[in-house]
Design a protein around this motif. Structure first.
Motif, mmCIF file in Angstrom:
data_model
loop_
_atom_site.group_PDB
_atom_site.id
_atom_site.type_symbol
_atom_site.label_atom_id
_atom_site.label_comp_id
_atom_site.label_asym_id
_atom_site.label_seq_id
_atom_site.Cartn_x
_atom_site.Cartn_y
_atom_site.Cartn_z
ATOM 1 N N VAL A 67 6.552 -0.385 -9.213
ATOM 2 C CA VAL A 67 6.648 1.059 -9.519
ATOM 3 C C VAL A 67 7.485 1.280 -10.777
ATOM 4 O O VAL A 67 7.174 2.145 -11.604
ATOM 5 C CB VAL A 67 7.246 1.830 -8.319
ATOM 6 C CG1 VAL A 67 7.602 3.260 -8.707
ATOM 7 C CG2 VAL A 67 6.257 1.827 -7.156
ATOM 8 N N LEU A 68 8.520 0.457 -10.947
ATOM 9 C CA LEU A 68 9.348 0.597 -12.153
ATOM 10 C C LEU A 68 8.513 0.262 -13.401
ATOM 11 O O LEU A 68 8.567 0.973 -14.407
ATOM 12 C CB LEU A 68 10.580 -0.318 -12.040
ATOM 13 C CG LEU A 68 11.608 -0.237 -13.155
ATOM 14 C CD1 LEU A 68 12.116 1.187 -13.348
ATOM 15 C CD2 LEU A 68 12.775 -1.187 -12.855
ATOM 16 N N GLY A 69 7.723 -0.799 -13.305
ATOM 17 C CA GLY A 69 6.841 -1.147 -14.426
ATOM 18 C C GLY A 69 5.822 -0.047 -14.690
ATOM 19 O O GLY A 69 5.541 0.303 -15.847
ATOM 20 N N LEU A 70 5.289 0.499 -13.621
ATOM 21 C CA LEU A 70 4.328 1.606 -13.745
ATOM 22 C C LEU A 70 5.011 2.816 -14.397
ATOM 23 O O LEU A 70 4.451 3.463 -15.296
ATOM 24 C CB LEU A 70 3.810 1.965 -12.351
ATOM 25 C CG LEU A 70 2.832 3.124 -12.246
ATOM 26 C CD1 LEU A 70 1.515 2.779 -12.930
ATOM 27 C CD2 LEU A 70 2.577 3.467 -10.767
ATOM 28 N N THR A 71 6.225 3.097 -13.947
ATOM 29 C CA THR A 71 6.989 4.240 -14.473
ATOM 30 C C THR A 71 7.191 4.110 -15.976
ATOM 31 O O THR A 71 6.962 5.046 -16.746
ATOM 32 C CB THR A 71 8.363 4.304 -13.754
ATOM 33 O OG1 THR A 71 8.115 4.521 -12.360
ATOM 34 C CG2 THR A 71 9.251 5.404 -14.308
ATOM 35 N N ASP A 95 0.836 -1.212 0.000
ATOM 36 C CA ASP A 95 0.000 0.000 0.000
ATOM 37 C C ASP A 95 0.866 1.257 0.000
ATOM 38 O O ASP A 95 0.588 2.212 -0.715
ATOM 39 C CB ASP A 95 -0.903 0.036 1.247
ATOM 40 C CG ASP A 95 -2.076 -0.918 1.128
ATOM 41 O OD1 ASP A 95 -2.301 -1.431 0.004
ATOM 42 O OD2 ASP A 95 -2.741 -1.156 2.146
ATOM 43 N N LEU A 96 1.919 1.218 0.834
ATOM 44 C CA LEU A 96 2.771 2.407 0.967
ATOM 45 C C LEU A 96 3.645 2.635 -0.263
ATOM 46 O O LEU A 96 3.770 3.751 -0.751
ATOM 47 C CB LEU A 96 3.663 2.264 2.220
ATOM 48 C CG LEU A 96 4.689 3.369 2.468
ATOM 49 C CD1 LEU A 96 4.022 4.733 2.607
ATOM 50 C CD2 LEU A 96 5.517 3.058 3.714
ATOM 51 N N ASN A 97 4.238 1.558 -0.771
ATOM 52 C CA ASN A 97 5.291 1.722 -1.782
ATOM 53 C C ASN A 97 4.833 1.513 -3.223
ATOM 54 O O ASN A 97 5.618 1.709 -4.139
ATOM 55 C CB ASN A 97 6.445 0.758 -1.465
ATOM 56 C CG ASN A 97 7.133 1.100 -0.156
ATOM 57 O OD1 ASN A 97 7.849 2.078 -0.064
ATOM 58 N ND2 ASN A 97 6.884 0.314 0.884
ATOM 59 N N LEU A 98 3.583 1.078 -3.413
ATOM 60 C CA LEU A 98 3.107 0.875 -4.791
ATOM 61 C C LEU A 98 1.731 1.497 -5.014
ATOM 62 O O LEU A 98 1.560 2.397 -5.845
ATOM 63 C CB LEU A 98 3.087 -0.625 -5.125
ATOM 64 C CG LEU A 98 2.513 -1.007 -6.492
ATOM 65 C CD1 LEU A 98 3.298 -0.369 -7.631
ATOM 66 C CD2 LEU A 98 2.499 -2.538 -6.669
ATOM 67 N N THR A 99 0.748 1.043 -4.238
ATOM 68 C CA THR A 99 -0.636 1.472 -4.505
ATOM 69 C C THR A 99 -0.801 2.978 -4.333
ATOM 70 O O THR A 99 -1.438 3.641 -5.152
ATOM 71 C CB THR A 99 -1.597 0.706 -3.565
ATOM 72 O OG1 THR A 99 -1.317 -0.690 -3.716
ATOM 73 C CG2 THR A 99 -3.041 0.970 -3.925
ATOM 74 N N SER A 100 -0.204 3.522 -3.282
ATOM 75 C CA SER A 100 -0.356 4.969 -3.043
ATOM 76 C C SER A 100 0.239 5.760 -4.206
ATOM 77 O O SER A 100 -0.285 6.801 -4.609
ATOM 78 C CB SER A 100 0.321 5.369 -1.727
ATOM 79 O OG SER A 100 1.725 5.383 -1.876
ATOM 80 N N ALA A 114 5.418 6.356 -18.787
ATOM 81 C CA ALA A 114 6.313 7.118 -19.673
ATOM 82 C C ALA A 114 5.831 6.971 -21.116
ATOM 83 O O ALA A 114 5.868 7.929 -21.895
ATOM 84 C CB ALA A 114 7.743 6.625 -19.525
ATOM 85 N N LEU A 115 5.355 5.781 -21.446
ATOM 86 C CA LEU A 115 4.823 5.550 -22.795
ATOM 87 C C LEU A 115 3.451 6.205 -22.956
ATOM 88 O O LEU A 115 3.208 6.945 -23.910
ATOM 89 C CB LEU A 115 4.680 4.041 -23.046
ATOM 90 C CG LEU A 115 5.985 3.260 -23.207
ATOM 91 C CD1 LEU A 115 5.714 1.758 -23.151
ATOM 92 C CD2 LEU A 115 6.652 3.625 -24.528
ATOM 93 N N GLU A 116 2.552 5.917 -22.014
ATOM 94 C CA GLU A 116 1.158 6.374 -22.174
ATOM 95 C C GLU A 116 1.041 7.900 -22.129
ATOM 96 O O GLU A 116 0.162 8.470 -22.757
ATOM 97 C CB GLU A 116 0.268 5.760 -21.084
ATOM 98 C CG GLU A 116 0.041 4.267 -21.274
ATOM 99 C CD GLU A 116 -1.051 3.717 -20.346
ATOM 100 O OE1 GLU A 116 -1.742 4.502 -19.660
ATOM 101 O OE2 GLU A 116 -1.201 2.480 -20.307
ATOM 102 N N TRP A 117 1.914 8.552 -21.350
ATOM 103 C CA TRP A 117 1.770 9.997 -21.131
ATOM 104 C C TRP A 117 2.781 10.829 -21.922
ATOM 105 O O TRP A 117 2.809 12.063 -21.788
ATOM 106 C CB TRP A 117 1.888 10.323 -19.636
ATOM 107 C CG TRP A 117 0.761 9.754 -18.806
ATOM 108 C CD1 TRP A 117 -0.314 9.022 -19.257
ATOM 109 C CD2 TRP A 117 0.601 9.870 -17.385
ATOM 110 N NE1 TRP A 117 -1.123 8.665 -18.197
ATOM 111 C CE2 TRP A 117 -0.588 9.179 -17.039
ATOM 112 C CE3 TRP A 117 1.338 10.481 -16.368
ATOM 113 C CZ2 TRP A 117 -1.051 9.084 -15.730
ATOM 114 C CZ3 TRP A 117 0.880 10.391 -15.058
ATOM 115 C CH2 TRP A 117 -0.306 9.708 -14.747
ATOM 116 N N ALA A 118 3.603 10.168 -22.739
ATOM 117 C CA ALA A 118 4.644 10.909 -23.478
ATOM 118 C C ALA A 118 4.027 11.994 -24.350
ATOM 119 O O ALA A 118 4.516 13.125 -24.395
ATOM 120 C CB ALA A 118 5.470 9.948 -24.326
ATOM 121 N N THR A 119 2.940 11.661 -25.030
ATOM 122 C CA THR A 119 2.349 12.660 -25.936
ATOM 123 C C THR A 119 1.564 13.723 -25.167
ATOM 124 O O THR A 119 1.138 14.720 -25.743
ATOM 125 C CB THR A 119 1.438 11.987 -26.985
ATOM 126 O OG1 THR A 119 0.522 11.135 -26.297
ATOM 127 C CG2 THR A 119 2.269 11.197 -27.987
#
Ligand code: 8Z2
Ligand code: NDP
Length: 270
Positions: free
Chosen positions: A171-175, A122-127, A179-184
């Motif tokens: 978090v790395l996978g999310l990052t 919860d602290l290190n990923l979901t939040s 990075a791909l989804e929000w680049a544009t």
């Protein structure tokens, strides 16, 4: 003065003039150092954390042209954290989100209960997922960025940290995905992975024996990572010099991610 002791400040004053930033866990350690450096470079920082006294203390220690305020909030209360972020975004806009609040207890995987696993996830990923999602509309307006505090060796694994490494790998996978989804949308998102940073929190969690071995045996350069070095890297990523940096994991760890890691300390983690 040798390179090892030189102050890591390389960015020019005024580099972050006008930037509005939100830093979670701004009341101590890395989050406090990041806040101090952003304010020195001209940013306005809103610090988030659970304890008002430490957030206030960060404010008292600041010295720079930027500004600072704080909100008391547990980032695991995802609605409250998102509401605090929206308040900042609506009032002064948002150009940088630093997801720094985090931590874990050291325990072998077999000793981690369902509740212990959930609290660390919860602290290190979901939040981080929820807060970053809430930041999207504001970051899209400013073409801003996100920096997630991760760990050295996150792609490798670490003894006694199954829950935390799993969360940070998430978090790395999310990052990389955002990075791909929000680049544009003009939004960048990166991870910074410190090695051993001798903050009070780590001193409290780990024995002197473990700390000594982390620095002298698990870190090829045999030096801890100063909070100021982490802060300069975060500021660089937020600056125009970082304008094409996205989806990165930057490990600032004296080479620890190349080394043997925590498995060389079986007496501490088994
Ligand atoms: C290679 C070199 C590169 C170098 C690599 C780098 C090395 C250093 C790496 C990292 C350094 C840092 O992160 S330094 C920053 C460190 N700061 C911290 O870690 C402090 C933050 N920690 C916390 O806030 C807490 O521990 C947190 C994880 C969030 C849990 O908070 P909660 O309030 O939810 O906790 P509680 O309610 O007390 O407990 C929740 C459950 O967890 C269980 N639990 C709690 N402590 C436990 C323990 N020691 N062992 C087992 N289980 C435990 C409890 O029993 C509960 O489960 P049940 O009993 O089943 O209910
Ligand atoms: N120290 C190290 O060696 C390393 C640290 N890291 C990571 O860097 C980050 C910062 O670490 P460090 O500065 O050492 O740790 P600290 O414990 O000093 O800082 C963590 C901060 O986060 C805040 N925080 C913790 N839980 C919550 C929560 N649920 N909601 C809101 N705020 C919270 C704490 O304030 P409060 O208690 O008031 O809420 C505290 O100010 C963490 O993610 C850590 O795991 C990574 C690699 C190495």
């Amino acid at each position: 003065m040798t390179a090892a002791t030189t102050e890591p400040r390389v960015l020019a004053s005024g580099t972050l003039d006008g930037l509005s930033a939100l830093v979670t866990g701004a009341g101590s350690g890395i989050g406090r150092a990041v806040t101090q450096r952003l304010v020195q470079l001209g940013a306005h920082v809103t610090g988030l954390g659970r304890h008002e006294d430490s957030l206030k203390e960060t404010g008292d220690l600041l010295d720079g042209p930027g500004g600072y305020d704080h909100r008391v909030c547990d980032v695991r209360d995802t609605e409250a954290a998102a509401a605090a972020l929206v308040e900042v975004g609506e009032s002064r806009g948002l150009g940088l989100l630093v997801n720094n609040a985090g931590g874990q207890f050291f325990a072998k995987a077999l000793d981690i209960s369902v509740n212990g696993w959930n609290s660390v996830l919860d602290l290190n990923l979901t939040s981080i997922f929820h807060l970053t999602k809430a930041a999207h509309p504001y970051l899209a307006r400013t073409h801003g960025s996100v920096v997630n505090l991760s760990l050295s060796g996150v792609e490798r694994g670490g003894m006694g940290m199954a829950h935390s490494i799993a969360a940070r790998a998430g978090v790395l996978g999310l990052t990389r995905t955002l990075a791909l989804e929000w680049a544009t949308d003009g939004i960048r998102i990166n991870c910074v992975g410190p090695g051993t940073v001798l903050t009070h929190a780590l001193n409290d969690e780990a024995s002197d024996h473990v700390l000594g071995n982390l620095v002298h045996k698990a870190t090829p350069m045999q030096r801890p990572t100063p909070t100021a070095d982490v802060a300069e890297l975060v500021a660089f990523l937020a600056s125009p010099a970082g304008a094409l940096m996205t989806g990165q994991l930057l490990q600032i760890d004296g080479g620890a991610h190349l080394g043997a890691g925590l498995h060389m300390l079986p007496e501490a983690y088994r």
